[in-house]
Write a protein that holds these residues in place. Structure first.
Motif, mmCIF file in Angstrom:
data_model
loop_
_atom_site.group_PDB
_atom_site.id
_atom_site.type_symbol
_atom_site.label_atom_id
_atom_site.label_comp_id
_atom_site.label_asym_id
_atom_site.label_seq_id
_atom_site.Cartn_x
_atom_site.Cartn_y
_atom_site.Cartn_z
ATOM 1 N N VAL A 22 0.864 -1.179 0.000
ATOM 2 C CA VAL A 22 0.000 0.000 0.000
ATOM 3 C C VAL A 22 0.900 1.229 0.000
ATOM 4 C CG1 VAL A 22 -1.813 1.277 1.203
ATOM 5 C CG2 VAL A 22 -1.807 -1.246 1.249
ATOM 6 N N GLY A 23 0.811 2.005 -1.054
ATOM 7 C CA GLY A 23 1.629 3.211 -1.166
ATOM 8 C C GLY A 23 0.742 4.441 -1.125
ATOM 9 N N GLY A 24 1.216 5.471 -0.464
ATOM 10 C CA GLY A 24 0.424 6.689 -0.314
ATOM 11 C C GLY A 24 0.571 7.632 -1.499
ATOM 12 N N ASP A 25 0.147 8.892 -1.264
ATOM 13 C CA ASP A 25 0.265 9.936 -2.287
ATOM 14 C C ASP A 25 1.659 10.560 -2.221
ATOM 15 O OD1 ASP A 25 -2.405 9.487 -2.756
ATOM 16 O OD2 ASP A 25 -3.094 11.241 -1.610
ATOM 17 N N ASN A 26 2.111 11.075 -3.399
ATOM 18 C CA ASN A 26 3.346 11.858 -3.393
ATOM 19 C C ASN A 26 4.554 11.124 -2.851
ATOM 20 O OD1 ASN A 26 3.434 14.525 -4.352
ATOM 21 N ND2 ASN A 26 1.745 14.969 -2.917
ATOM 22 N N SER A 27 4.608 9.843 -3.087
ATOM 23 C CA SER A 27 5.719 9.065 -2.540
ATOM 24 C C SER A 27 6.546 8.448 -3.653
ATOM 25 C CB SER A 27 5.199 7.979 -1.607
ATOM 26 O OG SER A 27 4.773 8.581 -0.408
ATOM 27 N N GLY A 64 1.573 -17.674 -5.837
ATOM 28 C CA GLY A 64 1.812 -16.349 -5.253
ATOM 29 C C GLY A 64 0.809 -15.325 -5.758
ATOM 30 N N VAL A 65 0.344 -14.503 -4.858
ATOM 31 C CA VAL A 65 -0.532 -13.399 -5.242
ATOM 32 C C VAL A 65 0.086 -12.110 -4.717
ATOM 33 C CG1 VAL A 65 -2.778 -12.304 -4.890
ATOM 34 C CG2 VAL A 65 -2.652 -14.768 -5.348
ATOM 35 N N ASN A 66 0.216 -11.132 -5.595
ATOM 36 C CA ASN A 66 0.795 -9.855 -5.201
ATOM 37 C C ASN A 66 -0.185 -8.743 -5.543
ATOM 38 O OD1 ASN A 66 3.523 -10.994 -4.596
ATOM 39 N ND2 ASN A 66 3.480 -11.445 -6.782
ATOM 40 N N GLU A 67 -0.513 -7.948 -4.536
ATOM 41 C CA GLU A 67 -1.414 -6.814 -4.772
ATOM 42 C C GLU A 67 -0.673 -5.529 -4.418
ATOM 43 O OE1 GLU A 67 -5.836 -8.045 -3.573
ATOM 44 O OE2 GLU A 67 -4.373 -8.664 -2.054
ATOM 45 N N VAL A 68 -0.738 -4.578 -5.341
ATOM 46 C CA VAL A 68 -0.047 -3.309 -5.123
ATOM 47 C C VAL A 68 -1.038 -2.175 -5.380
ATOM 48 C CG1 VAL A 68 1.846 -1.816 -5.888
ATOM 49 C CG2 VAL A 68 2.158 -4.319 -5.857
ATOM 50 N N VAL A 69 -1.288 -1.386 -4.356
ATOM 51 C CA VAL A 69 -2.235 -0.283 -4.472
ATOM 52 C C VAL A 69 -1.487 1.009 -4.167
ATOM 53 C CG1 VAL A 69 -4.439 0.645 -3.674
ATOM 54 C CG2 VAL A 69 -4.014 -1.814 -3.528
ATOM 55 N N VAL A 70 -1.499 1.939 -5.114
ATOM 56 C CA VAL A 70 -0.746 3.179 -4.896
ATOM 57 C C VAL A 70 -1.651 4.384 -5.125
ATOM 58 C CG1 VAL A 70 1.326 4.482 -5.514
ATOM 59 C CG2 VAL A 70 1.316 1.997 -5.770
ATOM 60 N N GLY A 71 -1.455 5.391 -4.286
ATOM 61 C CA GLY A 71 -2.261 6.612 -4.357
ATOM 62 C C GLY A 71 -1.859 7.517 -5.503
ATOM 63 N N LYS A 72 -1.979 8.820 -5.284
ATOM 64 C CA LYS A 72 -1.781 9.808 -6.350
ATOM 65 C C LYS A 72 -0.344 10.338 -6.373
ATOM 66 C CE LYS A 72 -6.529 11.639 -6.215
ATOM 67 N NZ LYS A 72 -7.121 10.767 -5.186
ATOM 68 N N SER A 73 0.064 10.726 -7.578
ATOM 69 C CA SER A 73 1.333 11.454 -7.769
ATOM 70 C C SER A 73 2.536 10.768 -7.154
ATOM 71 C CB SER A 73 1.220 12.874 -7.204
ATOM 72 O OG SER A 73 0.112 13.516 -7.745
ATOM 73 N N SER A 74 2.552 9.472 -7.194
ATOM 74 C CA SER A 74 3.703 8.738 -6.668
ATOM 75 C C SER A 74 4.512 8.142 -7.808
ATOM 76 C CB SER A 74 3.244 7.635 -5.714
ATOM 77 O OG SER A 74 2.851 8.202 -4.487
ATOM 78 N N ASN A 75 5.687 7.673 -7.438
ATOM 79 C CA ASN A 75 6.601 7.109 -8.399
ATOM 80 C C ASN A 75 7.078 5.765 -7.866
ATOM 81 O OD1 ASN A 75 8.295 7.166 -10.635
ATOM 82 N ND2 ASN A 75 8.609 9.375 -10.336
ATOM 83 N N VAL A 76 6.680 4.689 -8.529
ATOM 84 C CA VAL A 76 6.924 3.371 -7.950
ATOM 85 C C VAL A 76 7.648 2.465 -8.946
ATOM 86 C CG1 VAL A 76 5.829 1.334 -6.919
ATOM 87 C CG2 VAL A 76 4.822 3.601 -6.582
ATOM 88 N N GLU A 77 8.619 1.738 -8.412
ATOM 89 C CA GLU A 77 9.273 0.729 -9.235
ATOM 90 C C GLU A 77 9.056 -0.641 -8.608
ATOM 91 O OE1 GLU A 77 12.881 2.778 -9.395
ATOM 92 O OE2 GLU A 77 12.767 3.087 -11.557
ATOM 93 N N LEU A 78 8.621 -1.575 -9.439
ATOM 94 C CA LEU A 78 8.357 -2.938 -8.956
ATOM 95 C C LEU A 78 9.206 -3.887 -9.762
ATOM 96 C CD1 LEU A 78 4.499 -3.513 -8.793
ATOM 97 C CD2 LEU A 78 6.122 -3.537 -6.886
ATOM 98 N N MET A 79 10.010 -4.679 -9.068
ATOM 99 C CA MET A 79 10.876 -5.590 -9.793
ATOM 100 C C MET A 79 10.626 -7.024 -9.349
ATOM 101 S SD MET A 79 13.806 -2.811 -9.592
ATOM 102 C CE MET A 79 12.902 -2.099 -8.277
ATOM 103 N N ASN A 80 9.992 -7.768 -10.218
ATOM 104 C CA ASN A 80 9.669 -9.151 -9.888
ATOM 105 C C ASN A 80 10.678 -10.090 -10.531
ATOM 106 O OD1 ASN A 80 7.109 -9.163 -8.331
ATOM 107 N ND2 ASN A 80 6.416 -7.986 -10.098
ATOM 108 N N LEU A 81 11.137 -11.043 -9.750
ATOM 109 C CA LEU A 81 12.013 -12.072 -10.312
ATOM 110 C C LEU A 81 11.416 -13.434 -9.996
ATOM 111 C CD1 LEU A 81 14.133 -9.767 -8.866
ATOM 112 C CD2 LEU A 81 15.713 -11.123 -10.230
ATOM 113 N N GLN A 82 11.265 -14.241 -11.011
ATOM 114 C CA GLN A 82 10.803 -15.614 -10.817
ATOM 115 C C GLN A 82 11.938 -16.516 -11.263
ATOM 116 O OE1 GLN A 82 10.317 -19.065 -11.478
ATOM 117 N NE2 GLN A 82 9.131 -18.526 -13.300
#
Ligand SMILES: Nc1ncnc2c1ncn2[C@@H]1O[C@H](COP(=O)(O)OP(=O)(O)OP(=O)(O)O)[C@@H](O)[C@H]1O
Ligand SMILES: [Mg+2]
Lengths: 430, 254
Positions: free
Chosen positions: A185-190, A211-229
């Protein structure tokens, strides 16, 4: 299954104690009931055309008492935080989850912890978001995951928080049955990044990783997600990722798929607020008898959203890859742009790549493109390298590595090595 | 030091796609010599060059090629490169995802066969060659020929040659597509490498480059054969008269 056994299983589930709060237990129970009531997916269903669902069905009935979470206690082993990361969440192959955070991350209010514990300590957030994107009705194996997950990890990044170094998660399989879950869970402006690494040196013939992955992000954020299987070949993996990003948030996701005997992955991002941008970069290298089945979706539910997806696949020996890539643009989502490209490199005869773009575009004011290529290494390229003294085996390695390099170049520097080393290890016998 | 030619081509016949495109070419290039080959489009110049470099599509049906006395026709393209042949391509290939530095390092490594000294100097050497060819150092992290302009590709071919220091350098229309300043730079690069220890075969359409890189011999290739050989003055004559006078001369001879 007769209704008798069904009833028995439902009751059996009820008799297990996890120490988790009641609401979570009810969620598990309901998901279990859904799982028991849901038939195996029909192979006619387009997402199951390429992989037999039986592969992911537990061979023996899942022994619930042995897979539900064990909540970590004080005084358990804590590993050191690697310097290049701001937090480290892991399990050691058993059902306990540990985490270490840098002082900086802790001071900023970042949370990385056992999801079962978070269900108590961060009840409001977890209750709101857990199973909000992947619920019990999502699919047979997703409902099973929701019922019996262990080694869950919860990440929370508050509003207005910039985390320079990535959060690293080591998702170690837990024996024959791995049902694991991640909630971010990611907030705003992060600004933050998460490395989600499914790997181990364990060998368990017939093991299943769900595996189940849920990613919820608010407004104006910058997110990097790196999955390795990159789990061993003895494993079969079934992974479902859903991300939801709000207005003006930018998500950059990277996936490396090299592990498992059979790997089915469903990755989707919903662009839910105006100005949201999503990029997904996938790398897959298959060899021997590996079977990969990837589905991606970019769902534009808000107007003025932008998505781009590139998926690079190289296959050797008898490996196969099927890919279906959906772009969906909702009726009320005007002025969206969506691009998708899948390139497949067949390194020898006997490999097979299928690629099917799927477009569901219900709004006219969009700019959308998709492309697929399936081809071999250009012999002229090999000749060019040969003519400079580089032998054919090395030339081929260089050309295939070069095929992926533009994606690796885009990765954040501190994670690029991890991807490169693992990819090149997989390519060793090329 | 041996006195045999560095490159000796003896009655070479080459087929591509089932058609004979080189129809009996013989040439001898001695140490320190620069030879130019001129000739109309489609006369077989690139085919000759590729056959010598070992391109698998160019089948040598008969004839011999020796480099420094060594028969190279049994060698694959990699071995020919290691034996000292370098071909600067008329149309250099792009190799996406492979950086100029990584590519050059692999090539040098293959050539020096474990000579640590040279490998340790690699970066310095590469930098010096960038300066020689007046190429921006930012090229070192770019992908090989990927998005390079025509002229940049040609400069980079010569840079590679300068790094590998071949015995036999075959430059296939390296001057085509170069602006006047670039032509001077590329010529400077060629002259820097040119020595008494190597030999050059320059394929060109224009006399211009020969003002900077002085040939000892000029050959005219037509329809798969060397039709005429002479000194530098032959290039001027071709520039003035074109190839028609040779055609009639050929017919007159026949
Ligand atoms: N790979 C190939 N496949 C088919 N035909 C070829 C191939 N390479 C060359 N040829 C043919 O062989 C003949 C000689 O071509 P080549 O490229 O050697 O000519 P060239 O003298 O280098 O011409 P230019 O001055 O235009 O570069 C031409 O007719 C050409 O079409
Ligand atoms: Mg040519």
């Amino acid at each position: 299954m007769t209704s008798d056994i069904l009833e028995k299983s439902k009751t059996e589930f009820r008799s297990i104690q996890t120490g988790e709060p009641g609401w979570l237990y009810d969620l598990r129970q309901a998901a279990w009931n859904t799982y028991m009531d849901t038939p195996l997916p029909d192979r006619v269903h387009h997402l199951w055309k390429y992989t037999d669902p039986k592969v992911f069905q537990p061979a023996s009935p899942v022994e619930l008492s042995n897979i539900l979470p064990v909540i970590s206690e004080e005084g358990d082993e804590v590993r050191e935080l690697p310097a290049q990361f701001s937090a480290f969440g892991y399990n050691r192959g058993d059902r306990k989850v540990f985490s270490v955070l840098s002082d900086d991350a802790r001071d900023k209010g970042i949370v990385v912890m056992d999801l079962s514990v978070a269900a108590v300590e961060h009840k409001k957030l977890v209750q709101k978001h857990l199973a909000s994107l992947v619920n019990a009705d999502f699919g047979k194996f997703e409902s099973l995951n929701l019922a019996v997950w262990n080694t869950g990890i919860f990440i929370y990044v508050p509003d207005n928080t910039i985390l320079e170094k990535p959060i690293y998660l080591h998702r170690h399989p837990t024996g024959l049955h791995t049902y694991t879950r991640l909630l971010v869970v990611g907030g705003d402006n992060s600004q933050f990044s998460v490395v989600n690494d499914y790997s181990c040196h364990c060998e368990n013939e017939g093991a299943i990783v769900n595996g189940v992955n849920e990613v919820v992000v608010g407004k104006s954020s910058n997110v990097e997600l790196m999955n390795l299987q990159r789990v061993p070949r003895t494993h079969k993996t079934f992974i479902t990722n859903r991300n939801k990003i709000d207005a003006d948030t930018k998500l950059n996701a990277y996936a490396l798929s090299i592990g498992s005997e059979t790997s089915k992955v469903d990755i989707g991002t919903q662009l839910a607020g105006r100005g949201a941008e999503s990029r997904w970069h996938g790398i897959l290298y298959g060899k021997d008898n590996q079977h990969f089945d990837h589905h991606t979706r970019h769902e534009h539910t808000a107007g003025n959203t932008w998505s781009n997806l590139e998926f690079k696949v190289a296959l050797k020996d008898k490996s196969v890859s099927s890919y279906t890539g959906l772009i969906r643009i909702e009726e009320n989502a005007s002025n969206c742009e969506a691009y998708q490209e899948n390139r497949n490199l067949l390194l020898n005869d006997g490999t097979k790549a299928e690629s099917i773009p799927e477009l569901e575009i219900i709004n006219d004011e969009v700019s959308c493109s998709h492309g697929v290529t399936v081809g071999k290494v250009d012999p002229e390229m090999i000749y060019y390298l040969n003519s400079r003294g580089i032998d054919s085996a090395q030339a081929l390695r260089m050309v295939v590595a070069g095929f992926y390099q533009p994606v690796l170049d885009k990765l954040p520097e501190n994670v690029r090595d991890l991807y490169t080393v693992q990819l090149h290890k997989q390519m060793e016998q090329l | 030091m041996s006195t045999q030619p560095l490159l000796k081509i003896n009655d070479l016949h080459v087929e591509v796609a089932g058609i004979e495109v080189v129809k009996g070419v013989s040439l001898e290039l001695n140490r320190g010599e620069v030879h130019a080959i001129m000739g109309p489009n489609g006369s077989g110049k690139s085919s000759l060059a590729n056959a010598i470099a070992g391109h698998p599509s160019y089948t040598i049906t008969s004839g011999e090629v020796f480099v420094d006395g060594e028969d190279i026709l049994e060698m694959d393209p990699t071995e020919r490169s290691l034996a000292g042949i370098f071909l600067a391509f008329q149309y250099p290939m792009a190799v996406p995802g492979v950086t100029v530095t990584g590519f050059m390092r692999s090539a040098v490594k293959a050539h020096v066969k474990g000579d640590e000294q040279i490998l340790r100097r690699f970066r310095k050497d590469l930098k010096a060659k960038f300066e020689l060819l007046e190429m921006d150092p930012s090229f070192s992290t770019r992908y090989v020929n990927d998005g390079f302009s025509g002229g940049e590709k040609k400069r980079f071919e010569i840079l590679q040659m300068a790094m590998l220091n071949p015995k036999v350098a075959i430059l296939d229309e390296t001057d085509s597509g170069l602006d006047i300043d670039a032509l001077k730079v590329v010529s400077k690069g060629i002259n820097k490498v040119q020595s008494e220890e190597n030999t050059f075969l320059l394929v060109t359409h224009y006399q211009r480059i020969l003002n900077y890189v002085k040939p000892d011999f000029v050959h005219v290739m037509m329809d798969g054969r060397i039709k005429q050989s002479g000194g530098p003055e032959l290039a001027h004559k071709l520039e003035e008269l074109g190839y028609d006078w040779l055609k009639s001369e050929v017919q007159a001879e026949a």
